[in-house]
Scaffold this active site. Structure first.
Site, PDB file in Angstrom:
ATOM      1  N   LYS A   1       0.865  -1.184   0.000  1.00  0.00           N
ATOM      2  CA  LYS A   1       0.000   0.000   0.000  1.00  0.00           C
ATOM      3  C   LYS A   1       0.899   1.231   0.000  1.00  0.00           C
ATOM      4  CE  LYS A   1      -3.642   2.371   2.540  1.00  0.00           C
ATOM      5  NZ  LYS A   1      -4.566   2.297   3.676  1.00  0.00           N
TER       6      LYS A   1
ATOM      7  N   LYS B   1      -2.083  -1.590  -3.898  1.00  0.00           N
ATOM      8  CA  LYS B   1      -2.956  -0.415  -3.814  1.00  0.00           C
ATOM      9  C   LYS B   1      -2.132   0.851  -3.832  1.00  0.00           C
ATOM     10  CE  LYS B   1      -6.020   1.720  -0.481  1.00  0.00           C
ATOM     11  NZ  LYS B   1      -6.570   1.670   0.840  1.00  0.00           N
TER      12      LYS B   1
HETATM   13  C1  PBG Z   1      -6.951   3.351   5.453  1.00  0.00           C
HETATM   14  C2  PBG Z   1      -7.464   3.280   4.050  1.00  0.00           C
HETATM   15  C3  PBG Z   1      -7.347   4.263   3.070  1.00  0.00           C
HETATM   16  C4  PBG Z   1      -7.964   3.761   1.929  1.00  0.00           C
HETATM   17  C5  PBG Z   1      -8.456   2.507   2.239  1.00  0.00           C
HETATM   18  N1  PBG Z   1      -8.114   2.205   3.552  1.00  0.00           N
HETATM   19  C6  PBG Z   1      -6.844   5.638   3.126  1.00  0.00           C
HETATM   20  C7  PBG Z   1      -5.469   5.950   3.475  1.00  0.00           C
HETATM   21  O1  PBG Z   1      -4.588   5.110   3.607  1.00  0.00           O
HETATM   22  O2  PBG Z   1      -5.237   7.141   3.634  1.00  0.00           O
HETATM   23  C8  PBG Z   1      -8.080   4.486   0.631  1.00  0.00           C
HETATM   24  C9  PBG Z   1      -9.093   3.944  -0.324  1.00  0.00           C
HETATM   25  C10 PBG Z   1      -9.416   4.846  -1.444  1.00  0.00           C
HETATM   26  O3  PBG Z   1      -8.773   5.895  -1.664  1.00  0.00           O
HETATM   27  O4  PBG Z   1     -10.359   4.516  -2.184  1.00  0.00           O
HETATM   28  N2  PBG Z   1      -7.867   2.763   6.343  1.00  0.00           N
END
Ligand code: PBG
Length: 327
Positions: free
Chosen positions: A197, A249
């Site tokens: 991520k 992601k």
């Molecule tokens: C954190 C989380 C995020 C997203 C999913 N889980 C945001 C982040 O890391 O700031 C982003 C998902 C999206 O942008 O569609 N719980």
């Protein structure tokens, strides 16, 4: 051989020929729909930066979950927007916290017709907006956070979640949560490691969707966008720690990482087409600059082609309807 004796165009000649020789397919079962539920909402609240998406009320959440099951989607991924936040995100672990109640509601609605998944992370629940708890210096404390994740996992399992999405990017989070569940006899609950991520600008609209309070950024725990090799390393670590599925992601700007992970992973690999990817296509389509349906379809096909076994996408329901039309 005299060219053009080799004529690849033969296989592109008719719709039937193209359909028969298509190398990538998308089916509803490969799609997971992310959903937001807002504590106290009596009606769905539109998310401005994600046209077409809403923060659900308890009732509208149940309805859309039923639609997801009806459409044959693979699953839903639930995110909660709590009314109150504190330093340790304590509402995340309360049985009547917004997310845990939502899990129970959705399971009551759809049973196991779709895989009910929950975001396991503190950022929606902390008043500072970070994915973990902070130490005395205000830094995100990795190992203290793991204790919170373990409790949150038990609460989500208790509420009935089938699969937990570990999105916090703390080191050792998969192993910590797996052992907490196993010790409690919950060997049945599956874990999705948000393995690779990246610290991405493409999460911007999501921050509105969950009313994020974050000041600053997440670069001390999410991956640096420049690092390809590290994405694979994180995925393999999650597999070692016991992840049942690993994820990359965002999707579109990280298809190389996705292809690397897909080539090496012994477990299923998913990708998350995030809020900013959704918003960009919606915005351009609203201007009439791109064909919305074709762009949406092509974007998801691209993610599948790069190696994702399943895709989290805000277009899951609509795409499933188009797939039925085209079938
Ligand atoms: C954190 C989380 C995020 C997203 C999913 N889980 C945001 C982040 O890391 O700031 C982003 C998902 C999206 O942008 O569609 N719980």
């Amino acid at each position: 051989m005299p060219f053009p004796a080799v004529r690849p165009r033969r296989l592109r000649s008719t719709p039937a020929m193209r359909r028969l020789t298509a190398q990538t397919t998308v089916t509803p079962a490969q799609l997971v729909l992310p959903l937001f539920v807002r504590e106290g909402a009596t009606d769905p609240v539109p998310i401005t930066s994600m046209p077409g998406q809403v923060q659900h009320s308890r009732d509208s959440l149940r309805r859309v979950a039923a639609q997801a099951a009806e459409a044959g989607l693979g699953g839903v991924m639930l995110f909660g927007v709590p009314a109150e936040r504190d330093a340790t995100g304590s509402a995340a672990c309360e049985p009547d916290g917004v997310l845990n109640r939502a899990i129970a509601d959705v399971v009551a609605e759809v049973g196991d017709a779709v895989v009910v998944q929950a975001d396991l992370c503190l950022d929606e629940f902390t008043d500072h907006g970070h994915c973990g708890v902070l130490d005395a210096q205000g830094r995100v404390d990795n190992d203290a956070t793991l204790e919170h994740y373990r409790r949150m996992a038990l609460a989500q399992a208790e509420a009935g979640a089938h699969l937990l999405g570990l999105s916090g990017m703390m080191d050792g989070q998969v192993a910590a949560v797996r052992s907490a569940l196993d010790d409690a006899g919950r060997t049945d609950v599956a874990l999705l490691g948000y393995a690779a991520k990246y610290a991405s600008a493409f999460y911007g609209p999501f921050r509105e969707a969950v009313e994020s309070t974050l000041v600053g950024d997440r670069r001390s725990y999410q991956l640096d966008p420049t690092n390809r090799r590290e994405g694979l390393r994180e995925a393999l670590l999650d597999v070692e720690e016991g992840a049942d599925v690993v994820m990359v992601k965002p999707a579109m700007s990280y298809l190389d990482v996705l292809a690397d992970v897909a080539a090496a992973s012994p477990v299923p690999v998913w990708a998350y087409q995030v809020s900013g990817e959704y918003a960009m296509v919606e915005a351009a389509a609203a201007q009439g600059w791109i064909d919305r349906r074709r762009a949406v379809t092509e974007s998801v096909v691209g993610i599948r082609r790069a190696g994702a076994d399943a895709v989290l996408t805000y277009w899951a329901l609509e795409l499933a309807a188009w797939l039925r039309e085209d079938a």
